[in-house]
Structures are given as C-alpha cells and as structure tokens.
Design a protein around this motif. Structure first.
Motif: not given
Length: 437
Positions: A183-186, A196-205, A232-238, A225-227
């Motif tokens: 939520l701190r990002t766009t 976003v929910a699928c992205g955070v689940v994938y990052a946590a896994a 989502v994972c790239r933005v969280l890493a940044h 979608e995979k893109f």
C-alpha cells in the motif's frame, strides 16, 4: 468470477509517468519518496488513533488516488494524509474527531522533525485554521474521487487463496505483511486487488521456499497474469531497497502541517542578530589561517623572506584598519551621542507627559468623587437644617400662641383691677365732695 465493487480507478504506466507532479517539475524519485512518507504518516497515525488496519489501508489508497489527480507541489503531503485518515475512519465506520486527528499529526510532526513538544491550544487561531484546512482538503479529495470512495483491499483474498492452496499458516502472515507494505506503492492504482493478492502470496512462497502448483499455474485459477505477479514482486523488492523516507519540502502553499517551520525559520533568522559582532582583532585572527595556503605557496616560490614581508605588511594593514576603525567609531559616537540624547530626552518627556496626564486624570476623578460626597453631605445638611427650621417654627408658633393666651388673661385681670380701683376712688371722692358740702 463475481465482482462486487466498482473498480473505476486504475491507471496505466504512461498516465503515472505523466502525473501532475511531473508536470510541476518533481522528478520520479521525489514523488516516490513523498508517497512513501505520506503512507508512513497514515500508518503511524492509525496506530496512535487505535484504528483497525482496514481504515489505514483505505486511507493509503485514497492518498495514492488523490495524487494521481493532483500535484505534490500544490497540496501539502501532511495535510492530505491527515484528511485521508479522517475520511477513511468515517468510510470504514470507525470515525474519529477532527480534534484527535489534528493533535496526533501535530505530535508526530514535532517528534519527526525534532521540534519542542508544544501544547496545541484548542481555542487558538492556529487550531481553527488547521481544522478548516482539514475539512477543505477532505472536500478536495471527495471532489477528485467523484464521491466514489469504495476500496477493495487484497487482504481479504489472501486467506481464501492460501486456504485453496493448502499452504502453511506462516505463509499467510508473511503475505499479510507484504500486502500492508504494498500500500506504500502505486500498485493499488495499477492492478486489481486480486492480482496484488496473488503477487504477495507468490513473494511469500518464494521467501519461505514453499512450492506452489504450476501445472496448471495456480494464478490462473484466481484470474491473474504472470506479468502482474512479476511486477508486484519487482515493486516490493524496489521498496525494500530504498532508505527510510524523509520529508522533502516541495509544496508552494506551506511545508508544514502545524506551521512549525515558520517558527524555525524565525529562530534561524534571529540567531545572527544575537551573535556579537566580531572585533577587528578577531577578524585579523581569523584571516590568519586563511593565508596559510598562500604562505605555503610563497615559501615554495620565494623562501622565508617573502613570508616575513607578507606578515609585516599584514600587521601594518591591520594596525591601520584598527586606527581607522577607532577613528570612525569615535566620530560615529560623537555624531550619534546627540541623537541618542535627544531620543532619550524625547522618551523621558513623553513618559513625563504621560505620567502628568495620568496624575491629572486621577486628581479629576478624586475631585469629582469629593464633590459628589460633598453634594451628598450638603443635601443631608440642608434637609437637617430645614427640619430644624420647621421644628423652630413650630416651637415659635406654639410659644406665640401661648403668649397670646397669657396676654388675654392678663388684660382681663388688669381691666377688672382698674375698674375696682376707679370705682373705689370715685366713691371716696364722691364721699369727700358730699362731706364738704
């Protein structure tokens, strides 16, 4: 899949790169820093106000949506963050008073900027202005949103996705934390909450190295979608690679929520006035180290003799400047003395006139009070005198009546006596006449 929300606020990458802040000359790094800073304020204020996480998440989404329409240069980050918290508390049915929000943001600003903890007077003009600004900013937010403020968060999808995937419970807590940080990002204005929910689940896994089914891919069952997951994972890493966000003053209308920066500027402006002026000796002492590199150059060029000459020349110049400054000071003092005296005399005369006027006013008041008292006393005396006169008149009238009565009685007695006397004498005379005859 059934959608129960009105998803009307999603922007493309081109729209985000051409945001109003970029048009006002704010670069991408500054904009991301201010976005993170505003979301940090919303999160911290929500904790201090004891609000649930849904309120803070709604406030952060409204914050990002507003700055997709307006520029950071025209609306202050702190004021917009406070208004988003106030509006989100009402939208999520956990309302807080404007007074509570203003006090919390005031203390947060004082603590973050290392300012003294000043008490915010609720009856001061400062508080009234802050309250008016809070409601005005809330109206701006509602106007830009078109009064469509419904927000759907990715948190409610995480538990359902993990339950269908039969993942470990620790994976759920990590995915929840990542959703809060997203939520701190766009991401909330770029992708739907399911993505976003699928992205955070994938990052946590990936972090806990928990395998997820890939044949068929699990994210397609959740309409993602995979893109989008990779983005989502790239933005969280940044986001995690960035340092702690600090406030950057870019707003034109004012850089502070509680106008404390103005007091700081006034303090900084007043400090040079309090510093005593340096004497010419101090100037010569300070000028000495400045000449050290020059002396080194002279030593390398002409030897020690040149250094001695330069030192003697500097001493002569300093003495001349001292004499000139002393002469100028004496002349200035001689010129300034009469002006200072006249000013002091004028001040004394003015104070004397003021005192005289005050004494005159006091004397007038005293004489008036005395005259009033005297008038009251004279009236009383007149009444007493009139009463005494009436009494005397009554007494005189009574005595006069008594005297009249006494006079009548005496006159009666005298007439009877006279009659007896005359009658007796007449009879004796008549007897004598008869005897002679």
């Amino acid at each position: 899949m059934i959608y129960t929300t009105i998803d009307t606020f999603y922007l493309t990458d081109e729209q985000l790169t051409n945001s109003p802040s970029r048009k006002d000359g704010i670069d991408e790094a500054t904009e991301t820093t201010l976005r993170i800073y505003g979301c940090d304020l919303i999160q911290e204020s929500g904790i201090l106000l004891r609000l649930p996480q849904a309120v803070m998440a709604t406030g952060q989404v409204l914050f990002h949506r507003f700055y997709c329409k307006k520029s950071f240069a025209r609306f202050n980050v702190k004021k917009v963050a406070a208004s988003c918290v106030w509006l989100a508390s009402k939208l999520e049915e956990n309302p807080r008073k404007a007074r509570q929000v203003i006090i919390v943001f005031h203390r947060m600003e004082c603590r973050r900027e290392n300012l003294p903890m000043e008490h915010l007077d609720l009856y001061s003009k400062k508080y009234v202005d802050l309250k008016m600004e809070l409601s005005r900013t809330e109206r701006h937010i509602l106007k830009e949103m078109g009064f469509i403020c419904h927000v759907e968060h990715p948190h409610k999808f995480i538990s359902n996705y993990l339950a269908t995937l039969e993942a470990a419970p620790e994976l759920g807590q990590e995915a929840w934390n990542l959703a809060n940080d997203s939520l701190r990002t766009t991401l909330c204005v770029r992708f739907k909450s399911e993505v976003v929910a699928c992205g955070v689940v994938y990052a946590a896994a990936r972090r806990f190295q928990v395998p997820l089914p890939e044949s068929p891919p699990w994210w397609k069952a959740f309409d993602a979608e995979k893109f989008g997951i990779d983005e989502v994972c790239r933005v969280l890493a940044h986001l995690y690679s960035l340092p702690k966000a600090q406030y950057i003053p870019v707003c034109k209308d004012g850089d502070s929520f509680t106008f404390s920066n103005k007091s700081l500027e006034s303090k900084h402006q007043s400090t040079p006035k309090d510093v005593p002026q340096s004497s010419p000796q101090a100037d010569t002492e300070t000028s000495a180290p400045k000449g050290t590199p020059g002396e080194a150059n002279v030593e390398s060029i002409g030897g020690k003799g040149a250094v001695v000459k330069l030192a003697t020349d500097k001493l002569k110049d300093s003495k001349k400047s001292d004499d000139e400054s002393k002469g100028m000071a004496t002349e200035g003092e001689a010129r300034d003395e009469p002006t200072v005296k006249t000013k002091s005399d004028r001040k004394m005369d003015a104070s004397g006139e003021i005192r005289r006027d005050r004494d005159r006013d006091r004397d007038r008041d005293r004489t008036k009070s005395r005259d009033r008292d005297r008038g009251r006393d004279s009236d009383k005396e007149r009444e007493r005198e009139e009463a005494e006169r009436d009494k005397l008149k009554d007494r005189g009238h009574r005595s006069w009546e008594r005297a009249k009565d006494l006079g009548h009685s005496k006159s009666k007695h005298h007439s009877s006596r006279d009659r007896d006397y005359h009658g007796s004498s007449y009879s004796s005379r008549e007897k004598d006449r008869h005897s002679h005859h």
